[in-house]
Design a protein around this motif. Sequence first.
Motif: not given
Length: 222
Positions: A59, A62-63, A68-69, A72-73, A114, A117, A121, A129
């Motif tokens: 994660l 990713h930050n 990519g997302t 992580v998901m 997850g 995310f 998407q 946020t």
Amino acid sequence: MASRLVKRGVFEEIEGGENDDLKFFKEIQNSLTQPKPAPSFGNPAAVGLGAFGATTILLQLHNLGLAGTGVVMWLAFFFGGLAQFIAGFQEFRTGNSFGSAAFVTYGAFWIALGGIFLSMQMGYFNITTVDVGWFLLVFTGLTLIYFIGSMKQNGALAWVFLTLFIGFVLLDIGHLVPGAEIFNKIAAVELIVCALCAWYLMAHVILTPLKINVPAGKAWIK
């Protein structure tokens, strides 16, 4: 005394086997009344800590813009989420309330993250946020409670929860305070340290029974 078959009229009976039968039933009774050894369990914390550390590192990559997302998901669903859930339920079986609560809590965190995310998407629920910031703030409070409890156990565990708590605070600022996005980057670096602390504690759990000394340190509070 040996048993023998005796014929009386039209019936055949076993005579002289009372002592043998009594001995046989006593053996059965003894086998039923003897205490059975308690089943031994492996330490589920090894899987839980490994899952927590791995998903946390990914994660933060990713930050930092390095992953990519999607990866992580899916790791959050299966390793960070499901594996920690299983570890938490196994900790419950061993009577460890702290470990059970912690692994189930953060397993639920990763599954929920997850889902967040995935929703973002796919364009579901219009999650912002700031919404994510409030989500993180809830787990900041829970982490503070775990940090207090960890200080009564060992130094390595206390470091895991201290760095995790600091990381959550930084993420709260980065998500809730306008123009403070740089704190998310700072949190990413700090939380990689947290993940490495979790992996160190995992190494302690795995290697110590193998006679490899990986000290966990003394409790910070007696």
